[in-house]
Scaffold this active site. Structure first.
Site, PDB file in Angstrom:
ATOM      1  N   ALA A  63      23.973  29.264  39.031  1.00  0.00           N
ATOM      2  CA  ALA A  63      24.020  28.732  37.663  1.00  0.00           C
ATOM      3  C   ALA A  63      24.955  27.528  37.659  1.00  0.00           C
ATOM      4  O   ALA A  63      25.787  27.381  38.551  1.00  0.00           O
ATOM      5  CB  ALA A  63      24.548  29.811  36.723  1.00  0.00           C
ATOM      6  N   GLY A 102      22.897  32.589  41.085  1.00  0.00           N
ATOM      7  CA  GLY A 102      21.624  32.448  40.380  1.00  0.00           C
ATOM      8  C   GLY A 102      20.539  31.854  41.276  1.00  0.00           C
ATOM      9  O   GLY A 102      19.347  32.103  41.062  1.00  0.00           O
ATOM     10  N   GLU A 105      19.169  34.645  43.082  1.00  0.00           N
ATOM     11  CA  GLU A 105      18.446  35.471  42.098  1.00  0.00           C
ATOM     12  C   GLU A 105      17.089  34.854  41.757  1.00  0.00           C
ATOM     13  O   GLU A 105      16.115  35.577  41.542  1.00  0.00           O
ATOM     14  CB  GLU A 105      19.302  35.648  40.840  1.00  0.00           C
ATOM     15  CG  GLU A 105      20.529  36.510  41.122  1.00  0.00           C
ATOM     16  CD  GLU A 105      21.481  36.566  39.950  1.00  0.00           C
ATOM     17  OE1 GLU A 105      22.110  35.524  39.668  1.00  0.00           O
ATOM     18  OE2 GLU A 105      21.589  37.624  39.308  1.00  0.00           O
ATOM     19  N   GLU A 125      29.270  35.462  42.729  1.00  0.00           N
ATOM     20  CA  GLU A 125      29.729  35.461  41.331  1.00  0.00           C
ATOM     21  C   GLU A 125      31.072  36.150  41.154  1.00  0.00           C
ATOM     22  O   GLU A 125      31.899  35.736  40.344  1.00  0.00           O
ATOM     23  CB  GLU A 125      28.690  36.139  40.428  1.00  0.00           C
ATOM     24  CG  GLU A 125      27.443  35.326  40.145  1.00  0.00           C
ATOM     25  CD  GLU A 125      26.344  35.531  41.173  1.00  0.00           C
ATOM     26  OE1 GLU A 125      26.636  36.017  42.298  1.00  0.00           O
ATOM     27  OE2 GLU A 125      25.178  35.198  40.859  1.00  0.00           O
TER      28      GLU A 125
END
Ligand code: 3H9
Length: 702
Positions: A63, A102, A105, A125
Site C-alpha cells: 500500500a 499489499g 496480497e 506490515e
C-alpha cells in the site's frame, strides 16, 4: 492521482504493468488502473487470461504508506481486489521484483503466481505497526497453514523467490523473461480449461489447523519474545484464529478489517511509519545534492584490529570489499583475525552462514604492520585508542601514504574531527565514521563532517554506509557528536538518582519497562566500568575530584568488579550468563556513598526516574538542532533508535517528546531545575521557543 497501470494486449493475453516509480506502491492511480484494466480485460472477448506485473525493480511494494492517516482518493484496495478475485478469466501474477505487503496480497488475490528467482516476497506490515489488511491474513493460512503464515507475518522478514515456491506461496519460479514465462503459464491454464483457482475457496489446509490451540499459543510466545511490546502481532494472531476457526472467508475479512482499523489508530503505527520515512530522510543532506560525485570504494584499510577495528573490517568483508588491517605487530594481527574468524564460526554454528562463505570472506582480509601498505586503499579508517594526540599522529601517517582521493576517516566516538583534519594537508578528505559496538552488528553509522570536509567525501561516506548495510546519519563536529553528547545527561542523571534514593535496579527496570534493551547500569556493566576508572587514574584525578555520579562505579572497580567481563559489577553474573542478578552489597555501597556525600535518601517514583533520564536527552537534542549539529529531529531519532536502543515503537526521543507534549516536558525540566539545579536542567532556547509558538519538533522537519 498517483501511479498508473499500463494495459497491453499480447495475443489472447492482457498484460497489465503497474507503474509507480520507484517501487510501485498501490497509490490511488494504481488502484484505479488495476480496476479499469481488469474490467476492460473481462469485457474483451478476445482476452482469455490476464498477466499482472510491475515496471522497474519492484512488482508492488505494498500500500502507499504516505496515504495512511489521511484521506485516500480513488477506489479502495478491497474493491479493486474483489474485482480481481471474481474475474472468471484467470489472472497470473508475474512477480518480477519486490512484492511486499499489499503487493503480495494483490498477488495472492491473483489465481496463479510465478516469480523471478531474484524477487523477494514479504508481508512486512508488522514493522509499520500494521497487519496485512488486504486479505493476507485470510489467504496466506489457506495456502501454507496457520503456523507458517503467522511466522511469516509476525517476523515481517522477506524471503527470496525460490523459498516462496518451497513454502507454497507461488506456483513456479521462472528463469528468463518473467512476463513471457507468465504468458506461457497462462496459456497452459487456458489449454487445461481456463480454471480460476481462488485461494478464498481453499479450505483443506485450514481445516487441519482447526481446534489446534497450540499453534496460536506458540505464535503468542514467539511474538512476546521477538516483538516485545508491539501491538500488531496479537492482532495478526487474532485474524488467523478467525481464518482457521470461523472458516467463512468474508467473516474472516471482517475480523481482519476490524483489527487493521485498531492498528491504524494505535500510536505505534504513527511512530513506526514516521521511522520508516525517517530512515530514508536521513540519507538526504540539504547542501549535498544527490548528483554529487562519489568515490568508488573498492579497497579499504582499517587501522587497529581490536574489538572496534575487527568489527569494522567485518563490515567490509561482508560487503565483499577487500580490507587491509594494520596493527602494531604480528601477534596483535593474529589475535584480531582470530576474533573475526571466531565471530564468523559462530554464524556457521547458528546456520546463518556456510563454511565456504566464511572462507570467501576471510580471503578478502589481509594484515600489515606498515602504514606504507595502506597506499592502495580508497578509504582508511582509524580505530585506535580514544586519545586525540594518538589520533592526530595516525592521521599524519595516513596522509603520508594515502593515495590521492582516498577518504581518511576516524572512528572516534566524540573527539574533534577538525583537529585530526588539521594534521593533514587534505582536510577535505577527512571525516568521522563512528561505528557502534559491536560494529559488525549495530545498524548505525554516525558520519561526522568537519569544517572542511568536502561534499564528495560526505556523499561517498553516506553511500559507503548503505553499501555496508548501515543507516548513516550525518552529524556536525561537536564533542560527542549527536549520540554520545545526548547520552551524557542520561547516564549522569541515572548516577545522581541512585545517590538520592533509587537503586540501580529500580532505574534499570524503569528503562526496561519503557522498552530500552537494557538500563544504564546494565549498559555500564556491559561496556566495562574500568574504562572510566582507568582513565581517571591515568589522568591522576584525585578521589575527591571524581564526579559524584562515578563514585559507586569507581568503588566497584577498586574491588575488581569491572562488569560482565569479571562476572561482577553493578550486577552479579552467574557463570557464563549475561543476565545479571541484583546484589544487596551494591545497594549498601550506594547507600554508604549517599551518606558520605551527605545526601538524604528518599523514595523516588518510577515516573520521576523515567522523566529525569529521558528529558535531558530531549533538552540536549533541542540544543543539537539549534546549533545545527543535527540537521533535523529525525536524524536524532534515527541515531537513538539504531545506536542506543531507544524503542522503535516510540519513533525516537524527539518524536516521543512531541507526543508527550513539549509544554509538559518544559514544565518538568523547569521544575527539576528548581529542585536539583545544574546546566542539564537549563531549558534549551529552541524548546522554549517551540512551546511559546505552540509548535512541535516535527514542525522543523521541513
Ligand atoms: C501495506 O501494504 C498494508 C496492506 O497490507 C493493507 C492495505 C489496506 N509506500 O526504501 P527505498 C518510497 S503496508 C510509499 O529507498 P529500496 C520510499 O519512501 C506497506 N512509498 O528503496 C522512498 O522514497 P524517497 C507494506 C514507498 O530499493 C522510495 O520509495 N510494504 C513505499 O532500498 C524508495 O524506497 C512495506 O512495508 C510504500 N509502500 O527498498 C514495504 N515503499 O526516495 C516498504 C517505498 O522519496 N518498502 N517507498 O525517499 C520497503 O521495504 C522498501 O522501500 C523496498 C525498496 C524494499 C520496497
Amino acid at each position: 492521482m498517483k501511479g498508473t497501470v499500463h494495459y497491453e494486449q499480447k495475443g489472447n493475453i492482457a498484460v497489465m504493468t503497474v507503474d509507480n516509480p520507484p517501487v510501485n506502491p498501490l497509490s490511488s492511480g494504481v488502484r484505479q488502473g488495476l480496476t479499469d484494466g481488469i474490467n476492460k480485460a473481462i469485457a474483451d472477448s478476445s482476452i482469455e487470461a490476464i498477466v499482472l506485473t510491475g515496471a522497474g525493480r519492484a512488482f508492488i511494494a505494498g500500500a502507499d504508506i504516505s496515504e495512511f492517516g489521511g484521506k485516500a482518493e480513488g477506489p479502495s484496495l478491497h474493491d479493486c481486489l474483489n474485482t480481481m478475485d471474481s474475474s472468471e478469466k484467470p489472472i497470473v501474477a508475474a512477480i518480477n521484483g519486490t512484492a511486499f505487503g499489499g503487493g503480495l496480497e494483490v498477488a495472492l488475490c491473483c489465481h496463479y503466481r510465478v516469480i523471478a528467482p531474484s524477487a523477494p516476497v514479504g508481508l512486512p506490515e508488522v514493522k509499520l505497526g500494521l497487519l496485512p489488511g488486504a486479505g493476507g491474513t485470510q489467504r496466506l493460512p489457506r495456502l501454507i497453514g496457520a503456523a507458517k503464515a503467522m511466522d511469516f507475518m509476525i517476523s515481517g522478514d522477506p524471503i527470496p523467490g525460490p523459498a516462496a515456491k518451497e513454502l507454497g506461496i507461488v506456483d513456479a519460479v521462472v528463469e528468463g523473461d518473467i512476463v513471457d514465462g507468465a504468458i506461457k503459464f497462462a496459456n497452459d491454464i487456458i489449454a487445461n480449461g481456463s480454471q480460476v483457482r481462488r485461494i478464498r475457496d481453499e479450505t483443506s489446509i485450514i481445516e487441519q489447523d482447526r481446534g489446534n490451540e497450540e499453534i496460536f499459543e506458540s505464535a503468542r510466545k514467539t511474538a512476546a519474545r521477538k516483538m516485545k511490546k508491539r501491538f500488531a502481532p496479537e492482532m495478526i494472531i487474532q485474524c488467523v484464529e478467525a481464518a482457521v476457526n470461523v472458516g467463512d472467508f468474508d467473516a474472516g475479512i471482517k475480523v481482519e478489517q476490524e483489527c487493521f482499523g485498531k492498528c491504524l489508530k494505535h500510536p505505534q503505527r504513527e511512530s513506526l511509519i514516521y521511522t520508516f520515512f525517517s530512515e530514508r530522510e536521513v540519507a538526504k543532506i540539504p547542501d549535498v545534492p544527490k548528483e554529487t560525485p562519489t568515490q568508488q570504494i573498492e579497497k579499504a584499510a582499517v587501522i587497529g584490529c581490536g574489538t572496534m577495528g575487527g568489527g569494522i573490517a567485518m563490515n567490509f568483508l561482508n560487503a565483499g570489499i577487500p580490507v587491509k588491517s594494520l596493527e602494531m605487530d604480528q601477534e596483535a594481527l593474529d589475535r584480531g583475525f582470530g576474533v573475526i574468524k571466531k565471530n564468523y564460526d559462530i554464524q556457521v554454528q547458528r546456520g546463518r552462514m556456510t563454511a565456504d562463505e566464511v572462507d570467501q570472506r576471510m580471503a578478502l582480509l589481509s594484515g600489515t604492520t606498515e602504514y606504507e601498505e595502506l597506499k592502495d586503499a580508497d578509504v582508511i579508517i582509524e580505530a585506535i585508542y580514544e586519545n586525540i594526540d594518538v589520533k592526530v599522529e595516525a592521521f599524519q601517517k595516513m596522509e603520508a601514504v594515502a593515495k590521492p582521493g582516498a577518504i581518511l576517516a576516524s572512528n572516534t566516538s566524540g573527539l574533534d574531527i577538525d583537529k585530526m583534519a588539521a594534521a593533514t594537508s587534505r582536510p577535505d578528505a577527512v571525516i568521522g565514521l563512528h561505528f557502534f559496538s559491536p560494529a559488525n552488528v549495530m545498524k548505525l553509522l554516525e558520519v561526522v563532517r568537519g569544517k572542511d570536509t568536502s561534499k564528495e567525501t560526505i556523499a561517498s561516506s553516506m553511500k559507503l554506509g548503505k553499501t555496508l548495510n548501515k543507516i548513516a546519519v550525518l552529524s556536525g563536529n561537536a564533542p560527542g557528536f549527536i549520540g554520545n553528547r545526548m547520552l551524557a545527561g542520561y547516564t549522569r542523571q541515572a548516577g545522581e538518582i541512585i545517590l538520592q534514593g533509587a537503586t540501580p535496579y529500580q532505574v534499570d527496570n524503569v528503562l526496561l519497562q519503557f522498552g530500552m534493551p537494557m538500563g544504564p547500569f546494565q549498559m555500564n556493566d556491559l561496556v566495562g566500568l574500568d574504562l572510566g576508572w582507568r582513565a581517571r587514574k591515568l589522568g591522576g584525578m584525585k578521589p575527591e575530584d571524581v564526579p559524584i555520579t562515578a563514585r559507586v562505579a569507581d568503588k566497584l572497580c577498586e574491588l575488581e568488579r569491572f562488569g560482565q567481563k569479571t562476572s561482577r559489577g553493578f550486577y552479579i553474573y552467574p557463570e557464563g550468563s549475561r543476565a545479571g542478578q541484583p546484589d544487596p552489597e551494591v545497594v549498601s555501597m550506594v547507600e554508604e556513598t549517599s551518606a558520605e556525600l551527605g545526601i538524604t535518601r528518599r523514595e523516588i517514583s518510577d515516573e520521576e526516574v523515567l522523566k529525569r533520564c529521558l528529558y535531558p536527552l530531549i533538552n540536549e537534542g533541542a540544543r543539537l538542532l539549534e546549533q545545527k549539529i543535527a540537521i533535523r529531529p529525525c536524524d536524532i531519532d534515527i541515531v537513538y533508535m539504531n545506536g542506543y536502543g531507544f524503542p522503535e515503537v516510540t519513533g525516537g526521543p524527539m518524536f516521543w517528546a512531541d507526543q508527550q507534549g513539549l509544554d509538559k516536558i518544559l514544565a518538568d525540566i523547569k521544575k527539576f531545575g528548581e529542585e536539583y539545579g545544574g546546566e542539564i536542567w537549563e531549558p534549551a532556547p529552541l524548546l522554549m521557543k517551540l512551546v511559546d509558538e505552540g509548535k512541535t519538533f516535527q514542525s522543523l522537519q521541513g
